[in-house]
Scaffold this active site. Structure first.
Site, PDB file in Angstrom:
ATOM      1  N   ASP A 311      41.470  47.764  41.803  1.00 48.62           N
ATOM      2  CA  ASP A 311      41.577  47.136  43.113  1.00 48.62           C
ATOM      3  C   ASP A 311      43.039  47.245  43.550  1.00 48.62           C
ATOM      4  OD1 ASP A 311      41.017  45.359  45.361  1.00 48.62           O
ATOM      5  OD2 ASP A 311      42.118  43.863  44.200  1.00 48.62           O
ATOM      6  N   ASP A 510      41.293  41.422  40.422  1.00 45.79           N
ATOM      7  CA  ASP A 510      41.758  40.048  40.244  1.00 45.79           C
ATOM      8  C   ASP A 510      41.061  39.054  41.154  1.00 45.79           C
ATOM      9  OD1 ASP A 510      43.022  40.855  42.680  1.00 45.79           O
ATOM     10  OD2 ASP A 510      44.424  39.189  42.427  1.00 45.79           O
ATOM     11  N   ASP A 514      36.109  41.125  43.537  1.00 44.13           N
ATOM     12  CA  ASP A 514      36.067  42.176  42.510  1.00 44.13           C
ATOM     13  C   ASP A 514      35.040  41.874  41.421  1.00 44.13           C
ATOM     14  OD1 ASP A 514      38.169  43.585  43.737  1.00 44.13           O
ATOM     15  OD2 ASP A 514      39.641  42.312  42.740  1.00 44.13           O
TER      16      ASP A 514
END
Length: 765
Positions: A311, A510, A514
């Site tokens: 991410d 995080d 996600d």
């Protein structure tokens, strides 16, 4: 946990029975009572055989064929053939091997248990003027708590005292105590390293940071991984091979005892012990690095990683708006622009306002209290600061229908290039500057990506919900293999599934958004340094420290652990096979075979326990962490000087002759007094100290070359200012000055980043 304790207790009891039977039998044999000795040896062997049979039945009913079958056949055969001494020796060695395994597992689990053992059980709640001790489960949001010196903070809360000194190592991994001020968050699990302070609970115990970590530790069980079950499949080959070898030895020699010797020598302790001990040791080694691996299965899956997907926001980047530049209108100071903007933004709760205030405070600017504040939601804020009307917000809010000046157009263009947000500042109706904010790369991201390449990762992909231009900028800076932008959570899951169909894939993230992708990947890794979240719960691996390079550390530990486990199994089986051949030839009687097998077991366990260590044995001494921290702090102190050089280069665009001369002289002073002195100090004092901690000093040679280039550019700037007056200024001289100043600023920034990488290598972090 109680079942595990009962099983370990039973193993110890059986080991004591077997050892007791062996000793009593030897005593009987020594006084001439061979019949008594034989019964003692048989009596010590039978309970171990029965316990082993029960274990095999339980495994079979659970759908597993264990590796204990050969040991069972060996001990049973010894009893049937009347070789009770051989039987008891096998029983002692087998039961002793289980005890040794339990010891190894307990040693490896110690780092995981330490997190749970230090969890606080009691909180000190203030009620009126008294303090009462209550179980932390009774703490409610809003309770006023007292945290005494040396105690672990029981729940998340807001510091109510003027200040607190906290050791956050257990939560963030940072070894140096930090000072937190009133109003800041204090996370549970941190240690009060200063005086007692008051805390207002902002979460219950179950919802606090440390409780989330403890829950994740509880999930880090020592369940068998697919690789460990592979050891059971080895047993399916070992058992028939052993029986054929034993039968062949009996057939050709006519001696059933020789068949028993083959069975004894083939006892599969290497298969039983090697993989579990290695993987549990690997999990413990990861825990030492602030990496929580939820069992040995994810650790094995990590060892096969081909693709890593990241991410962007909060993982590769810092995850929030940060000051990247201040664009000033001609004749205005960048510091004053930031001070005025920070003063008025104190009255706003917008995240952008908080970023501007934070930047102003970080630069040590004294902010004023605003009055008559009026906020236009989503556009900006206006009010009175020091008797002047200040308006801060988007260029549409500040300019209205007016056409922006040339410098403002340039500021908007630069903001677009940087994928930054521009916040314009107007004082008494005149636009004086713009503050540019953006989500920047984490300082350690380039190093972390390079470490993944070194760890053997073949493909690195960024998948983000951000727009394409911002994502592509980050991807190009990191030289990623692919960038997937504008992806919703469901799109991220699809992207992970696509990669998984080709190769084993790891997802690193995080945020809550996600979590689905983390759960879908072969291994999900959550950056959980800020506490437990949905992503941490969904992930297989949680990085408990705020360092991206721990992802490559996790892969390195996993691959080394997998290699050690496989090495232990192959070496153990190879040595057992050799012992079987010797036994089949008649040169290794049953008792000697049992002793030989025990030596093999110890060797296998000791080799598997190597996974507890990092494997870095270069023989060099590591630089103390405090020394590296001090060196990095020197670089941080240079940042304001570098920022000012960038501002000077920008101001020279529109400066008149007199102002240009002043700016060039200022740049020369900054370079001579701060940058050149710093580089000379590095060359004369710092590099000789750092060199002692490096196995390869070629990197310092390249850094010394950079020093020479920086000093050369500084010398050119000094020659330019010698005898310089306003009359000498023309557009060509300004252009040359800008080139030199910008070159110094850019070179020093990249040079400092490279030095930070070297310092990280020197401390072995």
């Amino acid at each position: 946990m109680s079942a595990l304790f009962s099983e370990r207790l039973l193993r110890r009891v059986l080991a004591v029975i077997a050892l007791g039977g062996l000793i009593l039998g030897l005593v009987g044999w020594s006084i001439g009572r061979s019949d008594w000795a034989s019964w003692c040896w048989a009596g010590g062997t039978i309970p171990v055989v029965v316990g082993l049979l029960a274990s095999m039945v339980r495994d079979f009913l659970a759908g597993r064929v264990g590796v204990d079958a050969v040991a069972f056949v060996s001990m049973s055969g010894a009893l049937v053939l009347g070789q009770n001494l051989a039987g008891i020796v096998i029983a002692v060695m087998y039961a002793g091997g289980n005890i040794l395994e339990d010891f190894a597992v307990a040693r490896a689990e110690r780092d995981l248990r330490s997190l749970i053992d230090r969890a606080p059980k009691v909180a000190h709640r203030r009620v009126a003027s008294t303090i009462e001790d209550i179980p932390i489960e009774q703490v409610a949001v809003g309770d006023d708590l007292l945290v005494r010196s040396g105690e672990v903070i029981p729940v998340d809360g807001i510091i109510a005292s003027p200040a607190a000194v906290l050791d956050e190592a257990a939560v963030s991994g940072e070894p140096i105590a930090v000072s937190r001020q009133a109003g800041e968050l204090a996370r549970s699990g941190c240690l009060n390293a200063g005086d007692a302070f008051e805390l207002r609970a902002s979460a219950t115990a179950n919802e606090s940071t440390y409780a989330g970590i403890v829950r994740m530790v509880g999930a880090a069980q020592t369940a068998k991984a697919p690789f460990i079950r592979l050891a059971d499949r080895y047993a399916l080959l070992l058992l028939p091979v052993t029986l054929v070898a034993a039968g062949g030895a009996w057939l050709f020699s006519g001696d059933p005892v020789r068949a028993l010797a083959v069975l004894v020598a083939s006892t599969p302790c290497p298969l039983i012990l090697a993989a579990p001990v290695a993987f549990i040791a690997g999990v413990a080694q990861a825990a030492k690095r602030g990496i929580l691996v939820k069992g040995s299965g994810p650790l094995e899956a990590l060892a096969r990683t081909h693709t890593v997907m990241f991410d962007k926001t909060g993982t590769l980047t810092v995850g929030g708006a940060r000051l990247v530049a201040i664009e000033a209108a001609p004749g205005h100071s960048t510091e004053e622009i930031l001070r005025v903007a920070g003063s008025i933004e104190q009255a706003s709760h917008h995240v952008v306002a908080a970023a501007i205030v934070e930047a102003a405070v970080a630069k040590g600017l004294k902010l004023s209290v605003p009055s008559q504040v009026r906020e236009t939601m989503g556009s900006g804020v206006e009010g009175v600061v020091d008797g002047r009307l200040v308006r801060v917000g988007s260029h549409q809010l500040v300019y209205g229908g007016r056409k922006p000046e040339t410098w403002a157009v340039r500021a908007l263009r630069r903001a677009a290039w940087r994928s930054a947000l521009s916040v314009f500042v107007a004082v008494d109706g005149q636009t004086v500057g713009a503050v540019l904010l953006a989500d920047e790369l984490r300082r350690d991201t380039p190093r972390a990506v390079q470490a993944l390449r070194s760890a053997g990762v073949s493909r690195i992909v960024m998948v983000t919900g951000d727009r394409a231009d911002a994502a592509e900028t980050i991807g190009a800076a990191l030289d990623l293999d692919a960038v997937l932008s504008n992806r919703e959570p469901a799109d991220k899951v699809d992207a992970v599934a696509t990669e998984q169909r080709q190769h084993p894939t790891v997802m690193v993230g995080d945020g809550i958004n996600d979590a689905p992708a983390l759960a879908a990947a072969n291994v999900g890794i959550a950056m959980g340094a800020r506490g437990a979240s949905a992503s941490s719960e969904a992930a297989d691996v949680v990085i408990l420290v705020d360092r991206l390079d721990r992802v490559s550390d996790a892969l390195t530990i996993a691959k080394r652990t997998h290699g050690i486990a496989l090495q232990s199994i192959i070496a153990g089986m190879g040595m057992s096979g050799l012992a079987m051949c010797v036994a089949a030839s008649g040169f290794l009687p049953p008792i000697a075979g049992a002793l030989t097998q025990e030596v093999i077991d110890v060797a296998v366990i000791l080799n598997a326990l190597r996974a507890l260590t990092s494997g870095n044995r270069s023989g060099r001494q590591k630089m103390p962490l405090t020394a590296a921290t001090t060196l990095r702090a020197d670089h941080d102190r240079m940042e304001p000087a570098l920022d000012r050089l960038r501002e000077i280069a920008d101001e020279l665009d529109d400066a008149g002759a007199a102002r240009a001369a002043t700016l060039i002289f200022e740049a020369d002073r900054i370079v001579a007094r701060q940058i050149v002195e710093h580089e000379r100090e590095d060359e004369a004092a710092v590099y000789p100290r750092v060199a002692m901690f490096l196995a390869d000093r070629h990197g310092l040679g390249a850094m010394s070359r950079a020093h020479r280039e920086i000093i050369h550019l500084a010398r050119l700037l000094r020659r330019m200012v010698d005898g310089l007056s306003a009359a000498d200024i023309d557009r060509y001289l300004i252009r040359d000055a800008q080139r030199i100043i910008e070159s110094i600023e850019a070179l020093v920034r990249i040079h400092n980043a490279q030095e930070d990488d070297i310092y990280e290598h020197a401390i072995g972090a």
